[in-house]
Design a protein around this motif. Structure first.
Motif, PDB file in Angstrom:
ATOM      1  N   ALA A  94      -8.887  -6.105  -2.554  1.00  0.00           N
ATOM      2  CA  ALA A  94      -9.717  -4.900  -2.413  1.00  0.00           C
ATOM      3  C   ALA A  94      -8.931  -3.778  -1.753  1.00  0.00           C
ATOM      4  O   ALA A  94      -8.955  -2.624  -2.210  1.00  0.00           O
ATOM      5  N   THR A  95      -8.204  -4.097  -0.682  1.00  0.00           N
ATOM      6  CA  THR A  95      -7.440  -3.074   0.026  1.00  0.00           C
ATOM      7  C   THR A  95      -6.374  -2.465  -0.870  1.00  0.00           C
ATOM      8  O   THR A  95      -6.185  -1.243  -0.904  1.00  0.00           O
ATOM      9  N   VAL A  96      -5.656  -3.306  -1.613  1.00  0.00           N
ATOM     10  CA  VAL A  96      -4.594  -2.806  -2.494  1.00  0.00           C
ATOM     11  C   VAL A  96      -5.179  -1.945  -3.611  1.00  0.00           C
ATOM     12  O   VAL A  96      -4.678  -0.849  -3.903  1.00  0.00           O
ATOM     13  N   LEU A  97      -6.237  -2.411  -4.245  1.00  0.00           N
ATOM     14  CA  LEU A  97      -6.817  -1.663  -5.367  1.00  0.00           C
ATOM     15  C   LEU A  97      -7.454  -0.358  -4.896  1.00  0.00           C
ATOM     16  O   LEU A  97      -7.389   0.662  -5.592  1.00  0.00           O
ATOM     17  N   GLU A  98      -8.100  -0.375  -3.732  1.00  0.00           N
ATOM     18  CA  GLU A  98      -8.649   0.865  -3.175  1.00  0.00           C
ATOM     19  C   GLU A  98      -7.530   1.872  -2.933  1.00  0.00           C
ATOM     20  O   GLU A  98      -7.695   3.075  -3.141  1.00  0.00           O
ATOM     21  N   SER A  99      -6.379   1.371  -2.486  1.00  0.00           N
ATOM     22  CA  SER A  99      -5.253   2.248  -2.183  1.00  0.00           C
ATOM     23  C   SER A  99      -4.641   2.853  -3.440  1.00  0.00           C
ATOM     24  O   SER A  99      -4.215   4.011  -3.441  1.00  0.00           O
ATOM     25  N   GLY A 141       5.542   2.447  -8.719  1.00  0.00           N
ATOM     26  CA  GLY A 141       4.878   1.855  -7.558  1.00  0.00           C
ATOM     27  C   GLY A 141       3.393   1.649  -7.786  1.00  0.00           C
ATOM     28  O   GLY A 141       2.837   0.608  -7.434  1.00  0.00           O
ATOM     29  N   ALA A 142       2.742   2.631  -8.382  1.00  0.00           N
ATOM     30  CA  ALA A 142       1.307   2.508  -8.650  1.00  0.00           C
ATOM     31  C   ALA A 142       1.047   1.387  -9.649  1.00  0.00           C
ATOM     32  O   ALA A 142       0.092   0.609  -9.504  1.00  0.00           O
ATOM     33  N   PHE A 143       1.911   1.296 -10.659  1.00  0.00           N
ATOM     34  CA  PHE A 143       1.748   0.229 -11.652  1.00  0.00           C
ATOM     35  C   PHE A 143       1.923  -1.144 -10.994  1.00  0.00           C
ATOM     36  O   PHE A 143       1.162  -2.071 -11.254  1.00  0.00           O
ATOM     37  N   ALA A 144       2.936  -1.253 -10.104  1.00  0.00           N
ATOM     38  CA  ALA A 144       3.157  -2.519  -9.405  1.00  0.00           C
ATOM     39  C   ALA A 144       1.974  -2.860  -8.511  1.00  0.00           C
ATOM     40  O   ALA A 144       1.546  -4.017  -8.428  1.00  0.00           O
ATOM     41  N   ARG A 145       1.421  -1.854  -7.826  1.00  0.00           N
ATOM     42  CA  ARG A 145       0.271  -2.116  -6.955  1.00  0.00           C
ATOM     43  C   ARG A 145      -0.964  -2.502  -7.756  1.00  0.00           C
ATOM     44  O   ARG A 145      -1.758  -3.334  -7.329  1.00  0.00           O
ATOM     45  N   LEU A 160       0.853  -1.191   0.000  1.00  0.00           N
ATOM     46  CA  LEU A 160       0.000   0.000   0.000  1.00  0.00           C
ATOM     47  C   LEU A 160       0.884   1.234   0.000  1.00  0.00           C
ATOM     48  O   LEU A 160       2.051   1.188   0.382  1.00  0.00           O
ATOM     49  N   ARG A 161       0.310   2.347  -0.391  1.00  0.00           N
ATOM     50  CA  ARG A 161       1.029   3.614  -0.321  1.00  0.00           C
ATOM     51  C   ARG A 161       0.093   4.665   0.211  1.00  0.00           C
ATOM     52  O   ARG A 161      -1.019   4.803  -0.279  1.00  0.00           O
ATOM     53  N   VAL A 162       0.556   5.375   1.229  1.00  0.00           N
ATOM     54  CA  VAL A 162      -0.239   6.478   1.753  1.00  0.00           C
ATOM     55  C   VAL A 162       0.121   7.727   0.962  1.00  0.00           C
ATOM     56  O   VAL A 162       1.253   8.192   1.019  1.00  0.00           O
ATOM     57  N   PRO A 163      -0.786   8.294   0.173  1.00  0.00           N
ATOM     58  CA  PRO A 163      -0.447   9.476  -0.637  1.00  0.00           C
ATOM     59  C   PRO A 163      -0.072  10.647   0.254  1.00  0.00           C
ATOM     60  O   PRO A 163      -0.749  10.942   1.238  1.00  0.00           O
TER      61      PRO A 163
END
Length: 1001
Positions: A730-735, A709-713, A366-369
């Protein structure tokens, strides 16, 4: 207008289904008042049960005692008003009230013990096992810290028989495991929790609670992959439940102790409602203690003044909120200890708040923007401690930043001679020291410093870098170092090309420098290292010209020239290849030739050259320089059908102990991303997922979290979906969605929404799924190719149907059918027609109306069969569609109000809701089997599934001979020796044998 008792009962049922909240509690209170007005005692009892349940599973647990006391009085006065179900529920709620009292420090301990004795008395009168009573006693003893009593009660609890008053197995296992954690046995706790974590035992509260409680034990035992999964699954399950405040708190604590402070702050921002103590002091204690751990960590990391989300009404910094949370935790624990006469609760709270990190960083995928300090839900990520600089070759530590300039100069020269990735940072430290101390350097030393500082500057400002390279070259010239001067002037030309100078013009400027470098080398005035630096610079400029080539012929000529120049460079440098710096130049030229071969489609030659280039880097003692060649090699290997070798190359690169500390984070991300490609090509989905996780982590470290990072997620979310790990997906895609929306191609956004919609569908969150599909379809409708638009419209219709929004679903199906027809996609049209039949069934239409859509599908198929001509593959596909359609007509005939069952055989009795449809079902089941058999091998297993269905239907109708005939067809389809790679044959024959046993009875 007053509601009828039946309307009130319906309202009570609907309120039970609502999310835990104060609003649900308020409705429950209102329904009690309405039920009381009817004078219907059983209805009032039901309403009071509803109210007790609503209070118990919210932060207003302290209010549950009053309505339960009323139920207790009603039981004692007129037990006959309680039917069997109400009697059971009344006794069941004793446990809730008992545990609820323990969680309220204002209730005296003597009252709790008295209530426990009352519960034991009433259970004995009702004939229940003492298991639930002993469980309650164990809870009291462990809360008080009375170890001896807790052990006795624990043993008595588990020794007693299970009965109707026993907690569900999932909740019992949660309690058993939590006790083992208290005793220090994490492994035993996880052994006990395993059936809950794996979904064998579940309930409304589990595995939510167990997932939260398992986090730290998993980390302590080194099972970090499982801990990550438990966090991604568990927080999502608990985040909207008021009664799960303790679980949400545990997830925040986990983030604080695994280097995920930014994620912890994100959760803190989402859950500000939990700062209200409410009527549940026990979970408030957990909340404040865990928040204190997180906020203390932020303060220790230097972020004490960062704004953070806290209790409403004022602004908070991390330091201020840390003090507030700590004080609240101590005060709440103190109230419990004052009531209990022991310090057990306070000791546990202090121990929890003093916990230190278990890991420096556990990647979560996950990444916190970072949208600015303290932005709600998106706090800036705290900085991590940088890795130490490498020491000298003898293992001595690197000079301090405040070391004398001469010492720093020696270190910078040593690192540059070694080609070490930290060399430029060493020169930057020297520059700072010279500026700070005013130290004087010789002209050649100043030239070196200026040259290397220009290398760093050229990465961000190539025009300024070119100017600085030119200035350094002048200093080299004045110092009598013509080889360095030529190389530096070549770097200035390259920087100017990066700054926008046309490559053709830059190439003209570099040619005289190449001639001069060669002449100097021939005279012995320049080393091979200097000459090859100039020649490589020309190759880089020509590569830029190749990228700009407008025509195929022009590109081919440029590529030929570039390859010839690189080959000549290698031959020129070969006599001095034992010199590490020269060997590194040869490696770079060879790598460039390998990349050029790959661009030309010569995979075999590319593999040969790139393998050689990597080997040369290692031979030069510069394994970090091999990263680019190995990355390119792996991509070629994966693309040419050898992903296993590609994975081996990448794994060796990632595990290289010399390279790991110094390889740039961006390169680490690219290596892991390439490894994910290789693992995907191998079909190793779990390994692909792990590689994507690490790619995202390293991209974040490199500051490319919203790019690579976004592409990998995004890919990680799709990988988790394919693995069936839906909560995690779901958690990863929502993030990742916010990052994709802000800076990525819209096709990535559509893909993310499509996958997220599929995940939500799997989680039975159909409204959310429909929203994602509709958003994606809205974007895709502008694309030239309308296939994605059609598919997304169909998926949206499915989700809307499953959500019960039938009118919207009907419109979406109509739109999907229109799109499929415009594309000439007959198979998409057929799927939509069948879906519309099931929608009509869900809306309550009669069977004939539903089947009309299926008949329309059959007409489409008949038309298609007339157009297939000599295309056997299309004919087979259409025959399969015929079978699918007939099968679903049979299913509609038997279960007109149910959704379509699975394709594979299942017990037909569960669909036998309409016995009048048996004849139609049998007829279409037979037609389906015939169509499947007409397909040959692809339809064999589908046909035998329908033979079994027909046999079961005949058996239900007591047509035994007909049933035996169908079963004989199954056996005939699989003669002895039939291959069975996936076990389907054995499954079919076992199902036939089971039906034959029914026939025998």
């Amino acid at each position: 207008m007053s509601r009828t008792p039946e309307e009130i009962r319906r309202a009570l049922w609907e309120n039970d289904e609502e999310l835990e909240s104060r609003a649900r509690n308020a409705r429950a209170e209102s329904l009690v008042a309405e039920a009381e007005e009817t004078g219907d005692a059983p209805l009032l009892i039901q309403a009071l049960f509803n109210l007790v349940s609503a209070y118990t599973f919210s932060v207003e647990r302290d209010k549950a005692f009053v309505p339960f006391a009323r139920l207790l009085r009603m039981w004692d006065e007129r037990a006959e008003d309680f039917d069997a179900y109400a009697t059971h529920r009344f006794h069941w709620m004793f446990k809730w009230v008992s545990s609820g009292m323990l969680d309220q420090p204002h209730i005296p301990l003597a009252s709790i013990e008295k209530w426990q004795a009352e519960m034991e008395h009433r259970y004995r009168l009702a004939g229940y096992s003492p298991r639930a009573v002993r469980s309650g006693e164990f809870s009291i003893a462990s809360h008080l810290g009375d170890l001896e009593r807790a052990v006795r009660a624990h043993d008595a609890w588990l020794a007693a028989d299970r009965d109707d008053m026993t907690d569900c197995r999932a909740c019992e296992l949660r309690q058993e495991g939590a006790w083992q954690v208290r005793l220090g046995d994490d492994a035993e706790a996880l052994r006990l929790w395993r059936p809950v974590l794996e979904g064998v035992h579940t309930c409304l509260q589990q595995p939510h609670g167990v997932l939260a409680e398992s986090l730290l034990p998993l980390v302590r035992l080194g099972r970090t992959d499982e801990a990550r999964r438990s966090h991604l699954r568990g927080y999502r399950m608990a985040r909207d439940m008021e009664s799960m405040r303790h679980a949400v708190a545990a997830h925040i604590e986990f983030c604080a102790l695994t280097g995920n402070e930014a994620r912890g702050l994100e959760l803190l921002a989402e859950q500000t409602r939990h700062w209200e103590p409410g009527g549940d002091p026990d979970t408030y204690l957990s909340w404040t203690a865990c928040a204190a751990v997180l906020l203390r960590r932020l303060t220790e990391l230097g972020h004490g003044d960062q704004p953070v989300p806290g209790p409403p009404g004022r602004e908070w910094t991390a330091r201020e909120l840390s003090a507030h949370a700590t004080a609240e935790a101590h005060a709440t624990a103190g109230r419990f200890d004052a009531r209990n006469g022991t310090g057990a609760v306070g000791d546990r709270a202090r121990e929890r708040m003093a916990r230190e990190p278990l890991l420096d960083r556990l990647p979560l995928g996950l990444r916190v923007p970072a949208r600015g300090p303290g932005a709600p839900g998106a706090p800036a990520a705290p900085a991590r401690t940088p890795a130490p600089r490498p020491g000298g070759e003898d293992g001595a530590a690197a000079p301090r930043a405040d070391a004398p300039p001469r010492e720093l100069l020696d270190e910078a020269r040593r690192l540059s001679a070694h080609g070490h990735p930290t060399a430029l940072a060493a020169w930057a430290r020297l520059g700072e020291a010279v500026e700070r101390t005013g130290a004087r350097l010789a002209d050649d030393e100043r030239a070196e410093l200026l040259d290397h500082c220009a290398m760093e500057l050229a990465r961000t400002d190539p025009a300024a870098g070119a100017e600085r390279f030119t200035a350094a070259a002048e200093l080299y010239a004045g110092a009598g170092r013509p080889g360095e001067e030529a190389a530096c002037r070549a770097r200035a030309v390259l920087a100017s090309a990066f700054a926008g100078r046309p490559h053709a013009e830059a190439l003209e400027a570099i040619e005289p420098l190449c001639a001069r470098a060669s002449a100097l080398h021939a005279e012995g005035a320049a080393s091979t290292r200097h000459a090859t630096a100039v020649l490589l610079t020309r190759a880089r400029i020509r590569a830029g010209l190749l990228a700009e080539a407008a025509t195929g012929e022009e590109a081919a000529r440029t590529a030929d020239t570039l390859d010839a120049e690189l080959a000549a460079l290698v031959a020129f440098a070969a006599p001095d290849r034992d010199v590490p710096a020269v060997c590194a130049r040869i490696a770079e030229a060879t790598e460039s030739r390998g990349r050029l071969a790959a661009q030309r489609g010569d995979g075999e030659r590319a593999v040969e050259l790139l393998t050689e280039a990597a080997a040369l880097c290692h031979a030069a003692g510069r394994p970090w320089d091999a990263t680019g060649a190995e990355l390119a090699l792996a991509r070629v290997l994966t693309g040419t059908g050898d992903p296993a070798r590609a994975a081996a190359v990448l794994t060796a690169a990632l595990e290289d102990p010399e390279r790991a500390p110094v390889v740039a984070a961006a390169d680490q991300a690219r290596l892991h991303l390439a490894l994910a490609d290789a693992r995907a090509a191998e079909g190793r989905a779990e390994d692909e997922s792990a590689a994507l996780l690490h790619a995202a982590h390293w991209a974040d470290q490199a500051g490319e979290g919203d790019g690579i990072g976004a592409f990998a997620r995004l890919r990680l979310g799709g990988s988790l979906l394919a693995l069936g790990r839906w909560d995690e997906a779901a958690t990863v895609l929502e993030s990742v969605l916010p990052d994709l929306r802000e800076g990525h191609d819209e096709s990535d956004v559509v893909q993310a929404r499509s996958w997220l919609g599929q995940v939500y569908s799997r989680l039975d969150e159909h409204r959310a799924a429909a929203e994602q599909f509709l958003e994606a379809a809205s974007t895709a409708q502008e694309w030239e190719n309308q296939y994605d638009h059609a598919l997304l419209a169909h998926l949206a219709a499915d989700a809307l149907k499953n959500a019960g929004t039938y009118e919207q679903s009907r419109r979406a199906y109509a739109r999907a059918e229109e799109l499929w027809r415009s594309l000439g996609d007959r198979h998409g049209t057929l799927r939509t027609l069948r879906s519309r039949a099931w929608l009509a069934s869900a809306e309550g239409a009669d069977t004939d109306a539903c089947v009309e859509f299926m008949q329309a599908a059959l007409r489409e198929i008949e038309e298609g069969l007339g157009e297939t001509g000599d295309d056997p593959e299309e004919r087979t596909r259409l025959l399969l569609e015929t079978g699918h359609t007939h099968r679903q007509i049979a299913e509609l005939a038997l279960a007109p109000t149910d959704g379509p069952p699975d394709e594979e055989y299942d017990d037909p009795e569960q669909y036998a809701l309409n016995t009048g449809g048996y004849a139609r079902a049998l007829r279409h089941t037979a037609l389906a089997a015939t169509s499947y058999l007409d397909c040959g091998e692809p339809g064999l297993h589908l046909a035998t599934a329908d033979h079994l269905r027909a046999a079961a239907l005949e058996l239900d109708l007591a047509h035994h001979d007909a049933a035996r005939s169908w079963l004989a067809r199954v056996r005939d389809a699989y003669p002895d020796g039939t291959t069975d790679p996936d076990g389907t044959v054995a499954e079919r024959l076992k199902a036939a044998a089971d039906l034959e046993q029914r026939l025998a009875r």
